[in-house]
Write an enzyme that holds these catalytic residues in place. Structure first.
Site, PDB file in Angstrom:
ATOM      1  N   GLY A  71      21.968  33.634 152.673  1.00 27.45           N
ATOM      2  CA  GLY A  71      21.645  32.282 153.133  1.00 27.45           C
ATOM      3  C   GLY A  71      20.409  31.718 152.461  1.00 27.45           C
ATOM      4  O   GLY A  71      20.366  30.533 152.098  1.00 27.45           O
ATOM      5  N   THR A  72      19.392  32.539 152.285  1.00 28.79           N
ATOM      6  CA  THR A  72      18.154  32.069 151.674  1.00 28.79           C
ATOM      7  C   THR A  72      18.421  31.574 150.257  1.00 28.79           C
ATOM      8  O   THR A  72      17.943  30.506 149.847  1.00 28.79           O
ATOM      9  CB  THR A  72      17.120  33.222 151.641  1.00 28.79           C
ATOM     10  OG1 THR A  72      16.887  33.650 152.984  1.00 28.79           O
ATOM     11  CG2 THR A  72      15.825  32.794 150.996  1.00 28.79           C
ATOM     12  N   GLN A 179      23.863  30.107 161.010  1.00 29.56           N
ATOM     13  CA  GLN A 179      24.025  30.570 162.398  1.00 29.56           C
ATOM     14  C   GLN A 179      25.335  30.094 163.028  1.00 29.56           C
ATOM     15  O   GLN A 179      25.688  30.559 164.110  1.00 29.56           O
ATOM     16  CB  GLN A 179      22.848  30.090 163.259  1.00 29.56           C
ATOM     17  CG  GLN A 179      21.526  30.741 162.925  1.00 29.56           C
ATOM     18  CD  GLN A 179      21.450  32.218 163.341  1.00 29.56           C
ATOM     19  OE1 GLN A 179      22.193  32.679 164.201  1.00 29.56           O
ATOM     20  NE2 GLN A 179      20.559  32.965 162.709  1.00 29.56           N
ATOM     21  N   SER A 199      25.963  32.915 155.414  1.00 30.23           N
ATOM     22  CA  SER A 199      25.535  34.277 155.113  1.00 30.23           C
ATOM     23  C   SER A 199      26.400  35.258 155.885  1.00 30.23           C
ATOM     24  O   SER A 199      26.590  35.098 157.094  1.00 30.23           O
ATOM     25  CB  SER A 199      24.069  34.413 155.548  1.00 30.23           C
ATOM     26  OG  SER A 199      23.599  35.696 155.277  1.00 30.23           O
ATOM     27  N   ALA A 200      26.924  36.289 155.187  1.00 25.60           N
ATOM     28  CA  ALA A 200      27.905  37.183 155.807  1.00 25.60           C
ATOM     29  C   ALA A 200      27.342  38.009 156.960  1.00 25.60           C
ATOM     30  O   ALA A 200      28.049  38.304 157.928  1.00 25.60           O
ATOM     31  CB  ALA A 200      28.485  38.123 154.743  1.00 25.60           C
ATOM     32  N   HIS A 201      26.053  38.356 156.877  1.00 25.13           N
ATOM     33  CA  HIS A 201      25.547  39.314 157.888  1.00 25.13           C
ATOM     34  C   HIS A 201      25.337  38.709 159.268  1.00 25.13           C
ATOM     35  O   HIS A 201      24.989  39.420 160.211  1.00 25.13           O
ATOM     36  CB  HIS A 201      24.275  40.018 157.387  1.00 25.13           C
ATOM     37  CG  HIS A 201      23.010  39.224 157.428  1.00 25.13           C
ATOM     38  ND1 HIS A 201      22.086  39.390 158.437  1.00 25.13           N
ATOM     39  CD2 HIS A 201      22.487  38.295 156.593  1.00 25.13           C
ATOM     40  CE1 HIS A 201      21.042  38.601 158.197  1.00 25.13           C
ATOM     41  NE2 HIS A 201      21.263  37.921 157.091  1.00 25.13           N
ATOM     42  N   THR A 237      26.436  39.706 138.128  1.00 22.89           N
ATOM     43  CA  THR A 237      27.694  40.383 138.445  1.00 22.89           C
ATOM     44  C   THR A 237      27.999  40.244 139.936  1.00 22.89           C
ATOM     45  O   THR A 237      27.102  40.386 140.769  1.00 22.89           O
ATOM     46  CB  THR A 237      27.573  41.880 138.067  1.00 22.89           C
ATOM     47  OG1 THR A 237      27.277  41.945 136.679  1.00 22.89           O
ATOM     48  CG2 THR A 237      28.846  42.638 138.374  1.00 22.89           C
ATOM     49  N   CYS A 325      12.696  36.956 160.739  1.00 22.97           N
ATOM     50  CA  CYS A 325      11.957  36.900 159.481  1.00 22.97           C
ATOM     51  C   CYS A 325      10.543  36.378 159.679  1.00 22.97           C
ATOM     52  O   CYS A 325       9.709  36.446 158.796  1.00 22.97           O
ATOM     53  CB  CYS A 325      12.702  36.047 158.462  1.00 22.97           C
ATOM     54  SG  CYS A 325      13.420  34.595 159.170  1.00 22.97           S
TER      55      CYS A 325
HETATM   56  N1  PLP Z   1      19.175  30.006 157.539  1.00 22.42           N
HETATM   57  C1  PLP Z   1      19.201  30.341 158.849  1.00 22.42           C
HETATM   58  C2  PLP Z   1      19.436  29.273 159.869  1.00 22.42           C
HETATM   59  C3  PLP Z   1      19.034  31.664 159.242  1.00 22.42           C
HETATM   60  O1  PLP Z   1      19.049  31.974 160.536  1.00 22.42           O
HETATM   61  C4  PLP Z   1      18.815  32.649 158.241  1.00 22.42           C
HETATM   62  C5  PLP Z   1      18.578  34.049 158.613  1.00 22.42           C
HETATM   63  O2  PLP Z   1      18.089  34.362 159.684  1.00 22.42           O
HETATM   64  C6  PLP Z   1      18.807  32.257 156.897  1.00 22.42           C
HETATM   65  C7  PLP Z   1      18.991  30.929 156.579  1.00 22.42           C
HETATM   66  C8  PLP Z   1      18.613  33.246 155.793  1.00 22.42           C
HETATM   67  O3  PLP Z   1      19.790  33.969 155.576  1.00 22.42           O
HETATM   68  P1  PLP Z   1      19.740  35.364 154.787  1.00 22.42           P
HETATM   69  O4  PLP Z   1      19.159  36.366 155.723  1.00 22.42           O
HETATM   70  O5  PLP Z   1      21.181  35.659 154.460  1.00 22.42           O
HETATM   71  O6  PLP Z   1      18.934  35.150 153.572  1.00 22.42           O
END
Ligand code: PLP
Length: 371
Positions: A71-72, A179, A199-201, A237, A325
């Site tokens: 996601g980041t 989210q 984001s997959a996780h 890759t 984070c």
């Molecule tokens: N955006 C939101 C709203 C999130 O909650 C998060 C992770 O907590 C991210 C972005 C970042 O995603 P990633 O952990 O896959 O980098």
């Protein structure tokens, strides 16, 4: 001691069915999808199948999906890539004060490069007002970025309405759906979005893999230079097992999300009601109705979050004081500040995020321990 995981907004366990789908792609079908020989074929087919599945899930074309490292990265790619691509005549970004740091810090970086950013306020529930968005647009605006659902307080934004405003003015619209994807319906046409991060996780897939939806026609500079993977939009890759896992996680969400949403809403409301009734002076943060089915964010008077977290952990309960984070930050949450929660109350706030495995028994136990 039983252990109860209520921090699914930080990350989710990889679903066993997802893991099973991924395993063959580590050692059996290990080829590089960009190679030309037969070893690459299974990998290439699997990446394409995942792309098609994810595209179908959000109502896009497969070619509009770019796989990323999470996601980041997707958020960075949008804020920097779209803005640099339009910089000849546009230099203004609109976002909200409650975005994830991946968006906010990217915007701050762009400010240091000479671009201008408007950080829109939110109301006491954390909602962005589409009219405020409309007022903030200028002839120099290139991008609007407002998250679909907030990671701390769970508020779901009026994305469709904001998207309509953006479209009327010909401004690109991005939403961070990290989210929301897999937890509530996400369709890029219904939401009127041009770009969408996920984001997959966060949906029972693996960490370190995400995607960015880029509507056909949107101009975006790549900031990962190298090979021509992802049509030159994101060199490196492919993380084949990760992408396969992401695809499987989305497939499962497609089958199970409806029932899961119903169940989680019941459990969420049981927890909220129990806390508000059981702890005098406690209050709910975020929107009472427009909120993620799995999010509970509550402030409790005269109780320090750090202390509560440690004590709950000793009782086997894992939750969070805010975004994972930012858990080492000494500043109050920027999201709680933006909705008007005073610092002392922000420091006595906990987030419980429920998930696929959460049971009524677990919530009952939390309601016994927490007071
Ligand atoms: N955006 C939101 C709203 C999130 O909650 C998060 C992770 O907590 C991210 C972005 C970042 O995603 P990633 O952990 O896959 O980098």
């Amino acid at each position: 001691m039983k252990r109860i995981y209520l921090d699914h907004a930080a990350t989710t366990p990889v679903d066993k069915r997802v893991l099973e789908a991924m395993l063959p792609f580590f050692s059996d079908f290990f080829g590089n999808p960009s190679s030309v020989h037969s070893f690459s074929r299974e990998a290439k087919d699997a990446v394409n199948a995942a792309r098609e599945r994810i595209a179908a899930f959000i109502g896009s074309e497969p070619g509009e999906i770019v796989f990323t490292g999470g996601g980041t990265e997707s958020d960075n790619m949008v804020i920097k890539g779209v803005v640099y691509a339009g910089r000849e005549d546009k230099n203004h970004i609109i976002t909200s004060k409650i975005e994830h740091h991946a968006v906010l810090e990217s915007c701050r970086f762009m400010e240091r490069q000479g671009f201008s950013v408007t950080y829109l306020p939110v109301d006491r529930y954390g909602m962005v007002d589409p009219d405020r968005v409309k007022e903030a647009i200028t002839d120099r605006t290139i991008l609007i970025s407002v998250m679909h659902a907030n990671n701390e307080i769970g508020t779901i934004q009026p994305i469709r309405e904001i998207g309509r405003v953006a479209r009327e003015r010909g401004v690109y619209f991005h939403t961070d759906a990290v989210q929301s994807l897999g937890h509530i319906p996400v369709n890029v046409d219904d939401l009127n979005v041009d770009l969408l991060s996920s984001s997959a996780h966060k949906l029972y897939g693996p960490k370190g893999v995400g995607m960015l939806y880029i509507r056909n026609g949107v101009r975006l500079h790549s900031f990962m230079h190298g090979g021509d993977q992802e049509k030159g939009r994101r060199a490196s890759t492919h993380n084949v097992p990760g992408i396969v896992g992401f695809g499987k996680a989305v497939e499962l969400a497609g089958q199970e999300m409806e029932a899961e949403m119903r169940n989680l809403r019941l459990l969420r409301d049981y927890l909220i009601k129990g806390i508000l009734e059981g702890i005098v002076g406690s209050s709910l943060n975020g929107h009472p109705e427009h909120r993620l089915p799995n999010n509970v964010n509550v402030s409790m008077p005269d109780a320090e979050a750090e202390y509560m977290l440690t004590e709950l952990d000793r009782s086997g309960i894992a939750c969070s004081a805010g975004a994972a984070c930012a858990s080492t930050s000494v500043d109050p949450s920027h999201v709680l500040s933006a909705i008007g929660v005073p610092p002392e109350t922000a420091f006595s706030t906990l987030r419980f995020s429920l998930g696929r495995s959460t049971t009524g028994e677990e919530i009952k136990y939390v309601l016994e321990v927490l007071p």
